[in-house]
Design an enzyme around this catalytic site. Structure first.
Site, PDB file in Angstrom:
ATOM      1  N   HIS A  94       0.745  -1.184  -0.071  1.00  0.00           N
ATOM      2  CA  HIS A  94       0.066   0.010  -0.098  1.00  0.00           C
ATOM      3  C   HIS A  94       0.951   1.242  -0.047  1.00  0.00           C
ATOM      4  O   HIS A  94       1.933   1.367   0.167  1.00  0.00           O
ATOM      5  CB  HIS A  94      -1.054   0.068   1.246  1.00  0.00           C
ATOM      6  CG  HIS A  94      -0.318   0.141   2.510  1.00  0.00           C
ATOM      7  ND1 HIS A  94       0.329  -1.151   3.191  1.00  0.00           N
ATOM      8  CD2 HIS A  94       0.001   1.122   3.394  1.00  0.00           C
ATOM      9  CE1 HIS A  94       0.942  -0.622   4.161  1.00  0.00           C
ATOM     10  NE2 HIS A  94       0.818   0.647   4.502  1.00  0.00           N
ATOM     11  N   ASP A 149       0.617   5.088   1.926  1.00  0.00           N
ATOM     12  CA  ASP A 149      -0.144   5.515   3.143  1.00  0.00           C
ATOM     13  C   ASP A 149      -1.209   6.425   2.774  1.00  0.00           C
ATOM     14  O   ASP A 149      -0.845   7.375   2.112  1.00  0.00           O
ATOM     15  CB  ASP A 149       0.695   6.270   4.193  1.00  0.00           C
ATOM     16  CG  ASP A 149       1.755   5.039   4.923  1.00  0.00           C
ATOM     17  OD1 ASP A 149       1.233   3.774   4.910  1.00  0.00           O
ATOM     18  OD2 ASP A 149       2.807   5.397   5.282  1.00  0.00           O
ATOM     19  N   HIS A 167       4.713  -0.016   0.121  1.00  0.00           N
ATOM     20  CA  HIS A 167       5.307  -0.845   1.136  1.00  0.00           C
ATOM     21  C   HIS A 167       4.509  -1.724   1.848  1.00  0.00           C
ATOM     22  O   HIS A 167       3.341  -1.849   1.820  1.00  0.00           O
ATOM     23  CB  HIS A 167       5.997   0.099   2.187  1.00  0.00           C
ATOM     24  CG  HIS A 167       5.013   0.922   2.920  1.00  0.00           C
ATOM     25  ND1 HIS A 167       4.494   2.216   2.354  1.00  0.00           N
ATOM     26  CD2 HIS A 167       4.390   0.810   3.978  1.00  0.00           C
ATOM     27  CE1 HIS A 167       3.654   2.747   3.224  1.00  0.00           C
ATOM     28  NE2 HIS A 167       3.599   1.858   4.415  1.00  0.00           N
ATOM     29  N   ARG A 195       4.901   6.335  14.059  1.00  0.00           N
ATOM     30  CA  ARG A 195       4.749   6.563  12.895  1.00  0.00           C
ATOM     31  C   ARG A 195       4.103   8.180  12.907  1.00  0.00           C
ATOM     32  O   ARG A 195       3.310   8.336  13.426  1.00  0.00           O
ATOM     33  CB  ARG A 195       4.243   5.653  11.730  1.00  0.00           C
ATOM     34  CG  ARG A 195       4.259   6.234  10.367  1.00  0.00           C
ATOM     35  CD  ARG A 195       3.601   5.430   9.478  1.00  0.00           C
ATOM     36  NE  ARG A 195       2.184   5.931   9.263  1.00  0.00           N
ATOM     37  CZ  ARG A 195       1.111   5.517   8.684  1.00  0.00           C
ATOM     38  NH1 ARG A 195       1.353   4.318   8.230  1.00  0.00           N
ATOM     39  NH2 ARG A 195      -0.316   6.171   8.534  1.00  0.00           N
TER      40      ARG A 195
END
Length: 359
Positions: A143, A145, A292, A307
């Protein structure tokens, strides 16, 4: 950062249900005006490791908590060129400094569903022991983000503090290289298409867990081929998690296109790099040009990280964009010249300092 109950919000409430509705787009392109040679950034670099010629780099000697404005601007440009950049031994980078670095590049995104840090809602806590358990704590599908947002992520900054004794790597795929590998006719066809990216996967989680959201779960339409505003290169911009359908084609055509591109993302190793985490390692990547996935092979070991995601510009496609392949020709020629010079020097040294004879 030590986990306490106060660190985590497990569900939305009336008080914070609109946090994610504050998300907006970047008003400038971070890194676009950086020094092409990135002299300020590389003045701190003691070692550079390129994971492949075109994609993925590990930099040693850089302290992310101490970057100047100029260095952070050059780093943004370097990440856009290399796709993903890795750093080790970043003990001094706490979650507040992660946020500070990200905010230099654009507005920080508040996720509409994923658990948050209580004090700084833009900080996402990725903890494999969070309750209730869910695959979203270790997303194991390729995907980009938050591509469901009207202004999806430009950069993501991920630091792991607790890592498993084995397993738990993360892999990235190069969207520039994927585009460059397609035939000219297919490139031209895809350049005329858009696709709908949906947050349906989070709506499903909401229904299953009963969680409230922090704001609206958006669906957005974006170009299938996207121009990176820093490099000016074209990249494939669809992904198996959030891209629901190709717009204005038949259902079967949409399925074929998405399955074909998804297969290239996931299975073509020449587009990919893989990172083995260590405590206090950091990865920063450009979501506009990469995909990723986490590798969920580490249970029952514990993995916990932080994150921060930066909202970028509204995606666009410029038909006059260049490609990584075109830009790389100069680099490739320099690599070949360097190798030939080294081979020539070795041959001359073996001949006792005399030039090698030619036929």
């Amino acid at each position: 950062m030590t986990r306490t109950d106060a660190d985590i919000i497990l569900s939305g409430s009336e008080a914070n249900a609109t946090l994610a509705d504050r998300n907006t787009h970047a008003t400038r392109v971070a890194g676009k005006g950086a020094d092409p040679e990135k002299k300020a950034l590389f003045a701190s670099v003691t070692k550079r490791i390129d994971y492949s010629p075109k994609f993925g780099t590990e930099l040693h000697g850089v302290k992310l908590a101490e970057l100047s404005e100029q260095q952070s601007e050059e780093l943004a440009a370097f990440i856009a060129e290399r796709g993903v950049v890795f750093f080790r031994n970043q003990e001094d980078l706490d979650y507040k400094q992660q946020s500070k670095l990200g905010s230099r590049w654009g507005p920080l995104h508040v996720h509409p569903l994923v658990p948050h840090n209580q004090e700084n809602p833009e900080v996402i806590v990725l903890d494999s022991r969070l309750s209730p358990q869910s695959r979203f704590n270790t997303n194991d599908t390729w995907h980009s983000d938050i591509s469901f947002e009207p202004a999806p992520a430009s950069f993501s900054i991920l630091k792991f503090e607790t890592i498993p004794e084995s397993g738990g790597d993360t892999a990235w795929s190069n969207g520039y290289d994927l585009y460059d590998s397609l035939s000219p006719n297919l490139q031209k066809f895809l350049e005329g298409l858009t696709a709908t990216h949906t947050s349906e996967i989070f709506r499903t989680l909401q229904r299953v867990t009963g969680r409230q959201t922090f704001g609206k779960l958006n669906d957005s339409s974006h170009p299938v081929i996207r121009t990176n505003p820093i490099t000016g290169w074209k990249a494939v911009y669809v992904n198996p998690v959030f891209t629901r359908e190709i717009d204005n084609v038949t259902e079967s055509e949409s399925k074929w296109i998405l399955e074909y591109l998804g297969d290239l993302i996931a299975k073509r190793l020449q587009y990919q790099v893989r990172f083995r985490w260590e405590p206090h390692s950091v990865a920063i990547w450009d979501n506009r040009s990469t995909h990723h996935t986490g590798v969920p092979d580490f249970r029952p070991y514990h993995r916990r990280g932080i994150r921060v995601t930066v909202s970028g510009e509204i995606p666009y496609f410029d038909p006059n964009s260049g490609t990584q392949a075109e830009a790389y020709k100069v680099t490739a020629a320099a690599i070949v010249a360097k190798q030939e010079a080294a081979e020539k020097a070795k041959t001359e040294a073996n001949a006792g300092g005399q030039p090698a004879k030619t036929a």
